[in-house]
Design a protein around this motif. Structure first.
Motif, PDB file in Angstrom:
ATOM      1  N   THR A 145       6.939   6.239  29.380  1.00  0.00           N
ATOM      2  CA  THR A 145       7.298   6.462  27.839  1.00  0.00           C
ATOM      3  C   THR A 145       8.887   5.942  27.711  1.00  0.00           C
ATOM      4  N   THR A 146       9.140   5.414  26.643  1.00  0.00           N
ATOM      5  CA  THR A 146      10.399   5.201  26.246  1.00  0.00           C
ATOM      6  C   THR A 146      11.043   5.732  24.814  1.00  0.00           C
ATOM      7  N   ASN A 147      12.373   5.998  24.840  1.00  0.00           N
ATOM      8  CA  ASN A 147      12.737   6.455  23.638  1.00  0.00           C
ATOM      9  C   ASN A 147      14.277   5.890  23.431  1.00  0.00           C
ATOM     10  N   TYR A 148      14.424   5.428  22.208  1.00  0.00           N
ATOM     11  CA  TYR A 148      15.863   4.433  21.937  1.00  0.00           C
ATOM     12  C   TYR A 148      16.420   5.264  20.959  1.00  0.00           C
ATOM     13  N   ALA A 149      17.884   5.207  20.962  1.00  0.00           N
ATOM     14  CA  ALA A 149      18.608   5.617  19.601  1.00  0.00           C
ATOM     15  C   ALA A 149      18.276   4.412  18.698  1.00  0.00           C
ATOM     16  N   ASP A 150      18.480   5.059  17.251  1.00  0.00           N
ATOM     17  CA  ASP A 150      18.053   3.990  16.518  1.00  0.00           C
ATOM     18  C   ASP A 150      18.785   2.866  16.357  1.00  0.00           C
ATOM     19  N   SER A 151      20.115   2.981  16.745  1.00  0.00           N
ATOM     20  CA  SER A 151      21.009   2.056  16.706  1.00  0.00           C
ATOM     21  C   SER A 151      20.916   0.936  17.590  1.00  0.00           C
ATOM     22  N   VAL A 152      20.059   1.097  18.514  1.00  0.00           N
ATOM     23  CA  VAL A 152      19.808   0.143  19.623  1.00  0.00           C
ATOM     24  C   VAL A 152      18.315  -0.430  19.679  1.00  0.00           C
ATOM     25  N   LYS A 153      17.656   0.404  18.588  1.00  0.00           N
ATOM     26  CA  LYS A 153      16.102  -0.201  18.599  1.00  0.00           C
ATOM     27  C   LYS A 153      15.993  -1.657  18.383  1.00  0.00           C
ATOM     28  N   GLY A 154      15.281  -2.489  19.070  1.00  0.00           N
ATOM     29  CA  GLY A 154      15.074  -3.842  18.792  1.00  0.00           C
ATOM     30  C   GLY A 154      15.979  -4.741  19.711  1.00  0.00           C
ATOM     31  N   ARG A 155      17.120  -4.194  20.147  1.00  0.00           N
ATOM     32  CA  ARG A 155      18.148  -4.835  20.896  1.00  0.00           C
ATOM     33  C   ARG A 155      18.386  -4.419  22.444  1.00  0.00           C
ATOM     34  N   PHE A 156      18.068  -3.476  23.091  1.00  0.00           N
ATOM     35  CA  PHE A 156      18.172  -2.835  24.202  1.00  0.00           C
ATOM     36  C   PHE A 156      16.651  -2.490  24.610  1.00  0.00           C
ATOM     37  N   THR A 157      16.184  -2.831  25.899  1.00  0.00           N
ATOM     38  CA  THR A 157      15.071  -2.441  26.356  1.00  0.00           C
ATOM     39  C   THR A 157      15.527  -1.714  27.899  1.00  0.00           C
ATOM     40  N   ILE A 158      15.108  -0.689  28.255  1.00  0.00           N
ATOM     41  CA  ILE A 158      15.116   0.304  29.490  1.00  0.00           C
ATOM     42  C   ILE A 158      13.828  -0.288  30.212  1.00  0.00           C
ATOM     43  N   SER A 159      14.142  -0.031  31.579  1.00  0.00           N
ATOM     44  CA  SER A 159      12.935  -0.205  32.469  1.00  0.00           C
ATOM     45  C   SER A 159      13.353   0.552  33.696  1.00  0.00           C
ATOM     46  N   ARG A 160      12.205   0.886  34.617  1.00  0.00           N
ATOM     47  CA  ARG A 160      12.494   1.490  35.721  1.00  0.00           C
ATOM     48  C   ARG A 160      11.482   0.903  36.715  1.00  0.00           C
ATOM     49  N   ASP A 161      11.995   1.151  38.183  1.00  0.00           N
ATOM     50  CA  ASP A 161      11.407   1.076  39.226  1.00  0.00           C
ATOM     51  C   ASP A 161      11.196   2.045  40.031  1.00  0.00           C
ATOM     52  N   ASN A 162      10.022   2.561  40.045  1.00  0.00           N
ATOM     53  CA  ASN A 162       9.911   4.185  40.616  1.00  0.00           C
ATOM     54  C   ASN A 162       9.802   3.906  42.124  1.00  0.00           C
ATOM     55  N   ALA A 163       9.549   2.859  42.639  1.00  0.00           N
ATOM     56  CA  ALA A 163       9.491   2.539  44.248  1.00  0.00           C
ATOM     57  C   ALA A 163      10.890   2.480  44.503  1.00  0.00           C
ATOM     58  N   LYS A 164      11.793   1.990  43.935  1.00  0.00           N
ATOM     59  CA  LYS A 164      13.177   1.702  44.310  1.00  0.00           C
ATOM     60  C   LYS A 164      14.009   2.991  43.813  1.00  0.00           C
ATOM     61  N   ASN A 165      13.586   3.647  42.994  1.00  0.00           N
ATOM     62  CA  ASN A 165      14.490   4.571  42.279  1.00  0.00           C
ATOM     63  C   ASN A 165      15.615   4.076  41.508  1.00  0.00           C
ATOM     64  N   THR A 166      15.288   3.126  40.628  1.00  0.00           N
ATOM     65  CA  THR A 166      16.052   2.396  39.962  1.00  0.00           C
ATOM     66  C   THR A 166      15.922   2.385  38.423  1.00  0.00           C
ATOM     67  N   VAL A 167      16.879   2.247  37.637  1.00  0.00           N
ATOM     68  CA  VAL A 167      16.737   2.084  36.035  1.00  0.00           C
ATOM     69  C   VAL A 167      17.594   1.220  35.702  1.00  0.00           C
ATOM     70  N   SER A 168      17.172   0.379  34.701  1.00  0.00           N
ATOM     71  CA  SER A 168      18.002  -0.964  34.093  1.00  0.00           C
ATOM     72  C   SER A 168      18.022  -0.896  32.618  1.00  0.00           C
ATOM     73  N   LEU A 169      19.230  -1.245  31.989  1.00  0.00           N
ATOM     74  CA  LEU A 169      19.138  -1.242  30.563  1.00  0.00           C
ATOM     75  C   LEU A 169      19.508  -2.711  30.339  1.00  0.00           C
ATOM     76  N   GLN A 170      18.529  -3.608  29.812  1.00  0.00           N
ATOM     77  CA  GLN A 170      18.740  -5.017  29.281  1.00  0.00           C
ATOM     78  C   GLN A 170      19.380  -4.706  27.811  1.00  0.00           C
ATOM     79  N   MET A 171      20.709  -5.237  27.480  1.00  0.00           N
ATOM     80  CA  MET A 171      21.286  -5.044  26.226  1.00  0.00           C
ATOM     81  C   MET A 171      21.543  -6.454  25.650  1.00  0.00           C
TER      82      MET A 171
END
Length: 121
Positions: A56-82
């Motif tokens: 489940t994701t949550n975004y600041a209003d100022s970045v909605k539609g432009r930024f995407t957050i994702s995570r890889d639970n197996a690798k313990n990583t999180v990314s932010l595509q801006m």
């Protein structure tokens, strides 16, 4: 001990894209939420995007539609595509995770060292 290593910041022109990545390592038993925050001088740190262990994701209003957050639970990583970056996105971006180091330990907040994102007009 938990360490967070961020990468991907830099200088980009308005309208361009950057991808931030954060890898968690160390004595991690379990990770709950993962997220990205940003801070500019003189202002409080603000949430940019967060993602739960279930996706489940949550975004600041100022970045909605432009930024995407994702995570890889197996690798313990999180990314932010801006994408479609704006000068007002300029800030130091921090990775944060909510994790615990053992089944009987409390959940704690762990922060990365921050990475600079600068968007030129």
């Amino acid at each position: 001990q938990v360490q967070l290593m961020e990468s991907g910041g830099g200088l980009v022109q308005a309208g361009g894209s950057l991808r931030l990545s954060c890898a968690a390592s160390g004595s991690i038993f379990s990770i709950n939420a993962m997220g990205w925050y940003r801070q500019v001088p003189g202002k409080p740190r603000e949430l940019v995007a967060a993602i739960t262990s279930g996706g489940t994701t949550n975004y600041a209003d100022s970045v909605k539609g432009r930024f995407t957050i994702s995570r890889d639970n197996a690798k313990n990583t999180v990314s932010l595509q801006m994408n479609s970056l704006r000068p007002e996105d300029t800030a130091v971006y921090y990775c944060k995770i909510v994790a615990r180091t053992n089944w009987n330990r409390p959940w704690g907040d762990y922060w990365g060292q921050g990475t600079q994102v600068t968007v030129s007009s």
